[in-house]
Design a protein around this motif. Structure first.
Motif, PDB file in Angstrom:
ATOM      1  N   LEU A  59       0.881  -1.159   0.000  1.00  0.00           N
ATOM      2  CA  LEU A  59       0.000   0.000   0.000  1.00  0.00           C
ATOM      3  C   LEU A  59       0.923   1.215   0.000  1.00  0.00           C
ATOM      4  N   ALA A  60       0.958   1.923  -1.125  1.00  0.00           N
ATOM      5  CA  ALA A  60       1.851   3.066  -1.275  1.00  0.00           C
ATOM      6  C   ALA A  60       1.102   4.339  -0.902  1.00  0.00           C
ATOM      7  N   SER A  61       1.741   5.162  -0.089  1.00  0.00           N
ATOM      8  CA  SER A  61       1.221   6.490   0.205  1.00  0.00           C
ATOM      9  C   SER A  61       1.928   7.439  -0.753  1.00  0.00           C
ATOM     10  N   VAL A  62       1.170   8.006  -1.684  1.00  0.00           N
ATOM     11  CA  VAL A  62       1.727   8.911  -2.683  1.00  0.00           C
ATOM     12  C   VAL A  62       1.324  10.335  -2.305  1.00  0.00           C
ATOM     13  N   SER A  63       2.319  11.207  -2.164  1.00  0.00           N
ATOM     14  CA  SER A  63       2.075  12.607  -1.798  1.00  0.00           C
ATOM     15  C   SER A  63       2.628  13.529  -2.872  1.00  0.00           C
ATOM     16  N   MET A  64       1.783  14.435  -3.334  1.00  0.00           N
ATOM     17  CA  MET A  64       2.228  15.485  -4.250  1.00  0.00           C
ATOM     18  C   MET A  64       1.184  16.596  -4.253  1.00  0.00           C
ATOM     19  N   GLN A 118      -2.547  10.208  -1.211  1.00  0.00           N
ATOM     20  CA  GLN A 118      -3.504   9.152  -1.539  1.00  0.00           C
ATOM     21  C   GLN A 118      -2.846   7.806  -1.282  1.00  0.00           C
ATOM     22  N   LYS A 119      -3.649   6.841  -0.858  1.00  0.00           N
ATOM     23  CA  LYS A 119      -3.156   5.471  -0.685  1.00  0.00           C
ATOM     24  C   LYS A 119      -3.420   4.716  -1.985  1.00  0.00           C
ATOM     25  N   ILE A 120      -2.367   4.145  -2.540  1.00  0.00           N
ATOM     26  CA  ILE A 120      -2.427   3.483  -3.844  1.00  0.00           C
ATOM     27  C   ILE A 120      -1.994   2.028  -3.688  1.00  0.00           C
ATOM     28  N   PRO A 121      -2.888   1.069  -3.948  1.00  0.00           N
ATOM     29  CA  PRO A 121      -2.477  -0.340  -3.911  1.00  0.00           C
ATOM     30  C   PRO A 121      -1.506  -0.642  -5.053  1.00  0.00           C
TER      31      PRO A 121
END
Length: 179
Positions: A111-116, A121-124
């Motif tokens: 589960l990747a936490s992507v910040s920009m 957002q949490k991205i599987p």
């Protein structure tokens, strides 16, 4: 908390890379890219895939986009990435942090936490290990990051080259050799 698998494989972190595939035209043609000078940090332990990836992160400066085409780089910088919110040091950062790593047999999930642009957002992501490499992939939608105006500007700038269709979904990936 990720589960440790029984596999003996570990990641050769020195060979890590990350990038993305954006899409254009009605045929959804790929446009592959990465960022120069990505800063990787990995888990303190490297005794399994899961222990190395749990809490690992990649930090990229948006303005260091690299599509191996200077005209495309300039277009993306001017039309899209320049619209991102800046941090306290004046940088437009993208950060991805891996959590909840589950290691199976030559496969797993993250589960990747992507910040920009000031949003996260949490991205599987799914990963596979094949031919001596780990490859993790997931899909983001740039509109989930408050980038509708920046995306509209990019789509307009690229309208003719993209035959009128720029997709908001972007595939993200991480890859590294395993040992």
């Amino acid at each position: 908390m990720g589960l440790l698998g029984l596999n003996a494989a570990t990641i050769d972190t020195a060979g890590a890379s990350a990038g993305f595939s954006a899409f254009k035209t009605a045929k959804k043609l790929k446009v592959d890219g990465t960022f120069d000078n990505i800063t990787f940090k990995f888990g303190k332990k490297n005794d399994s895939i899961a222990s190395t990836l749990e809490g690992a992160s990649a930090t990229m400066e948006a303005m260091k986009i690299n599509l191996n085409d200077e005209a495309k780089n300039t277009s993306l910088k001017n039309s899209f990435f320049s619209q991102f919110k800046k941090d306290k040091k004046g940088r437009q950062l993208i950060k991805v942090t891996f959590r909840n790593v589950i290691e199976g047999e030559n496969t797993g999930t993250i589960l990747a936490s992507v910040s920009m642009n000031g949003k996260s957002q949490k991205i599987p992501m799914q990963y596979t290990i094949q031919d001596g490499k780990i490859m993790a992939k997931g899909v983001i939608d740039v509109l989930d990051f408050g980038l509708s105006e920046a995306f509209a500007k990019l789509a307009k700038a690229c309208k003719d080259l993209h035959e009128g269709l720029t997709w908001t979904q972007v595939e993200i990936y991480f890859t590294a050799p395993v040992k």
